[in-house]
Design a protein around this motif. Structure first.
Motif, PDB file in Angstrom:
ATOM      1  N   TYR A  94     -84.145  31.236  48.038  1.00  0.00           N
ATOM      2  CA  TYR A  94     -84.408  31.736  49.639  1.00  0.00           C
ATOM      3  C   TYR A  94     -84.987  30.598  50.389  1.00  0.00           C
ATOM      4  O   TYR A  94     -85.218  31.015  51.372  1.00  0.00           O
ATOM      5  CB  TYR A  94     -85.319  32.882  49.722  1.00  0.00           C
ATOM      6  N   GLY A  95     -85.357  29.325  49.652  1.00  0.00           N
ATOM      7  CA  GLY A  95     -85.829  28.104  50.352  1.00  0.00           C
ATOM      8  C   GLY A  95     -87.642  28.107  50.013  1.00  0.00           C
ATOM      9  O   GLY A  95     -88.101  29.110  49.515  1.00  0.00           O
ATOM     10  N   ALA A  96     -88.135  27.089  50.187  1.00  0.00           N
ATOM     11  CA  ALA A  96     -89.440  26.662  49.789  1.00  0.00           C
ATOM     12  C   ALA A  96     -90.491  27.898  50.795  1.00  0.00           C
ATOM     13  O   ALA A  96     -91.446  28.415  50.211  1.00  0.00           O
ATOM     14  CB  ALA A  96     -89.744  25.456  50.140  1.00  0.00           C
TER      15      ALA A  96
ATOM     16  N   ARG B 213     -85.360  25.317  56.713  1.00  0.00           N
ATOM     17  CA  ARG B 213     -84.944  24.893  55.383  1.00  0.00           C
ATOM     18  C   ARG B 213     -85.552  23.729  54.811  1.00  0.00           C
ATOM     19  O   ARG B 213     -85.838  23.394  54.051  1.00  0.00           O
ATOM     20  CB  ARG B 213     -83.610  25.250  54.949  1.00  0.00           C
ATOM     21  N   CYS B 214     -85.388  22.619  55.925  1.00  0.00           N
ATOM     22  CA  CYS B 214     -85.944  21.291  55.730  1.00  0.00           C
ATOM     23  C   CYS B 214     -87.320  20.815  55.967  1.00  0.00           C
ATOM     24  O   CYS B 214     -87.852  19.995  55.410  1.00  0.00           O
ATOM     25  CB  CYS B 214     -84.888  20.473  56.228  1.00  0.00           C
TER      26      CYS B 214
ATOM     27  N   GLY C 244     -81.780  18.023  43.699  1.00  0.00           N
ATOM     28  CA  GLY C 244     -82.423  19.223  44.619  1.00  0.00           C
ATOM     29  C   GLY C 244     -83.065  18.575  45.712  1.00  0.00           C
ATOM     30  O   GLY C 244     -83.641  19.534  46.357  1.00  0.00           O
ATOM     31  N   ALA C 245     -83.478  17.420  46.013  1.00  0.00           N
ATOM     32  CA  ALA C 245     -84.310  16.960  47.233  1.00  0.00           C
ATOM     33  C   ALA C 245     -83.700  17.174  48.431  1.00  0.00           C
ATOM     34  O   ALA C 245     -82.350  17.020  48.579  1.00  0.00           O
ATOM     35  CB  ALA C 245     -84.461  15.366  46.844  1.00  0.00           C
ATOM     36  N   ILE C 246     -84.576  17.688  49.391  1.00  0.00           N
ATOM     37  CA  ILE C 246     -84.114  18.031  50.524  1.00  0.00           C
ATOM     38  C   ILE C 246     -83.721  16.919  51.240  1.00  0.00           C
ATOM     39  O   ILE C 246     -82.823  17.153  52.470  1.00  0.00           O
ATOM     40  CB  ILE C 246     -85.195  18.989  51.131  1.00  0.00           C
ATOM     41  N   THR C 247     -84.164  15.706  51.072  1.00  0.00           N
ATOM     42  CA  THR C 247     -83.692  14.681  51.885  1.00  0.00           C
ATOM     43  C   THR C 247     -82.666  13.964  51.687  1.00  0.00           C
ATOM     44  O   THR C 247     -82.124  13.070  52.239  1.00  0.00           O
ATOM     45  CB  THR C 247     -84.999  13.534  51.483  1.00  0.00           C
ATOM     46  N   GLN C 248     -81.716  14.547  50.439  1.00  0.00           N
ATOM     47  CA  GLN C 248     -80.541  14.393  50.508  1.00  0.00           C
ATOM     48  C   GLN C 248     -79.477  14.581  51.728  1.00  0.00           C
ATOM     49  O   GLN C 248     -78.466  13.856  51.958  1.00  0.00           O
ATOM     50  CB  GLN C 248     -79.965  15.044  49.171  1.00  0.00           C
ATOM     51  N   ASN C 249     -79.940  15.641  52.276  1.00  0.00           N
ATOM     52  CA  ASN C 249     -79.142  15.900  53.693  1.00  0.00           C
ATOM     53  C   ASN C 249     -79.949  15.740  54.628  1.00  0.00           C
ATOM     54  O   ASN C 249     -80.668  16.299  55.531  1.00  0.00           O
ATOM     55  CB  ASN C 249     -79.263  17.471  53.770  1.00  0.00           C
TER      56      ASN C 249
ATOM     57  N   GLU D  92     -83.398  19.424  62.000  1.00  0.00           N
ATOM     58  CA  GLU D  92     -84.495  20.260  62.055  1.00  0.00           C
ATOM     59  C   GLU D  92     -85.797  19.853  62.563  1.00  0.00           C
ATOM     60  O   GLU D  92     -86.297  20.198  63.378  1.00  0.00           O
ATOM     61  CB  GLU D  92     -84.834  20.887  60.711  1.00  0.00           C
ATOM     62  N   VAL D  93     -86.036  18.463  62.382  1.00  0.00           N
ATOM     63  CA  VAL D  93     -87.147  17.926  62.742  1.00  0.00           C
ATOM     64  C   VAL D  93     -87.089  17.698  64.269  1.00  0.00           C
ATOM     65  O   VAL D  93     -88.301  18.098  65.323  1.00  0.00           O
ATOM     66  CB  VAL D  93     -87.424  16.423  62.334  1.00  0.00           C
ATOM     67  N   ALA D  94     -85.879  17.368  64.893  1.00  0.00           N
ATOM     68  CA  ALA D  94     -85.931  17.369  66.399  1.00  0.00           C
ATOM     69  C   ALA D  94     -86.205  18.849  66.999  1.00  0.00           C
ATOM     70  O   ALA D  94     -86.882  18.945  67.917  1.00  0.00           O
ATOM     71  CB  ALA D  94     -84.477  16.873  66.677  1.00  0.00           C
ATOM     72  N   SER D  95     -85.590  19.986  66.384  1.00  0.00           N
ATOM     73  CA  SER D  95     -85.646  21.015  67.075  1.00  0.00           C
ATOM     74  C   SER D  95     -87.359  21.706  66.934  1.00  0.00           C
ATOM     75  O   SER D  95     -87.800  22.050  67.821  1.00  0.00           O
ATOM     76  CB  SER D  95     -84.964  22.146  66.083  1.00  0.00           C
TER      77      SER D  95
END
Length: 195
Positions: free
Chosen positions: A8-10, A116-117, A150-155, A162-165
């Motif tokens: 379900y995410g971190a 998620r990120c 599995g690293a989130i930074t791959q995307n 998300e950071v902008a939001s």
């Protein structure tokens, strides 16, 4: 030990764990990170000595397969002097490198599962906007593994969007320079569009 029936995410997993926390302090260790042996003692001493709410250090970034040192991630002197504005522009706090008082979860609420990120980025900004005190302990007390599947930074495009939001949600808070904040946010959207 708790195990979710699916991923379900971190933020979700952290929130499940937080319902079970009974101690005065909270420390997280993500599956792709490692603490150095002094991490907890250094952070707890910093919290007790400073009376701060959150203690954090820089992290050593290592390559997943080889263990090769890729660099250091954390705040610079300017970030520490202009903390809130700098944090809005660049999340330099790694969750596994932070220890904080459990009371923060009562005061600012759980981690936002909408993201998620960058759920950590949103949480730190929410803490800062609530007036929580951050204490940088100096040095590197955590290892952050990069370049694994599995690293989130791959995307990176999704991360930047998300950071902008999140940045946009916090850019008008008192004490922030609105022109600088707008520039951060617009640059992020431009970068996401390019990606």
């Amino acid at each position: 030990y708790s195990r979710n029936d699916r991923n379900y995410g971190a933020a979700y997993s952290r929130n499940v764990a937080f319902t079970k926390v009974r101690g005065e302090f909270v420390a997280m260790l993500d599956a792709d990170d490692r603490w150095l042996s002094d991490h907890l003692s250094v952070a707890l001493n910093a919290l007790e000595d400073s009376g701060s709410d959150i203690a954090y250090s820089s992290t050593l970034m290592i390559e997943d397969q080889t263990g090769l040192l890729l660099g250091v991630w954390g705040p610079n002197e300017h970030d520490l002097r202009d903390f809130f504005q700098s944090l809005l522009g660049r999340n330099f706090i790694t969750p596994s490198a932070a220890v904080y008082r459990r009371q923060i979860l009562v005061d600012v609420g759980p981690w936002n599962e909408e993201f998620r990120c960058c759920d950590d980025f949103e949480f730190w900004l929410r803490c800062a906007s609530a007036g929580k005190k951050f204490q940088y302990v100096g040095g590197c007390h955590c290892l952050y593994r990069k370049n694994h599947g599995g690293a989130i930074t791959q995307n990176m495009c999704g991360v930047i969007e998300e950071v902008a939001s999140v940045s946009r949600r916090f850019m008008n808070l008192p004490g922030l320079r609105i022109d600088t904040s707008r520039e951060y946010v617009s640059n992020l959207y431009v970068l996401a569009a390019k990606l």
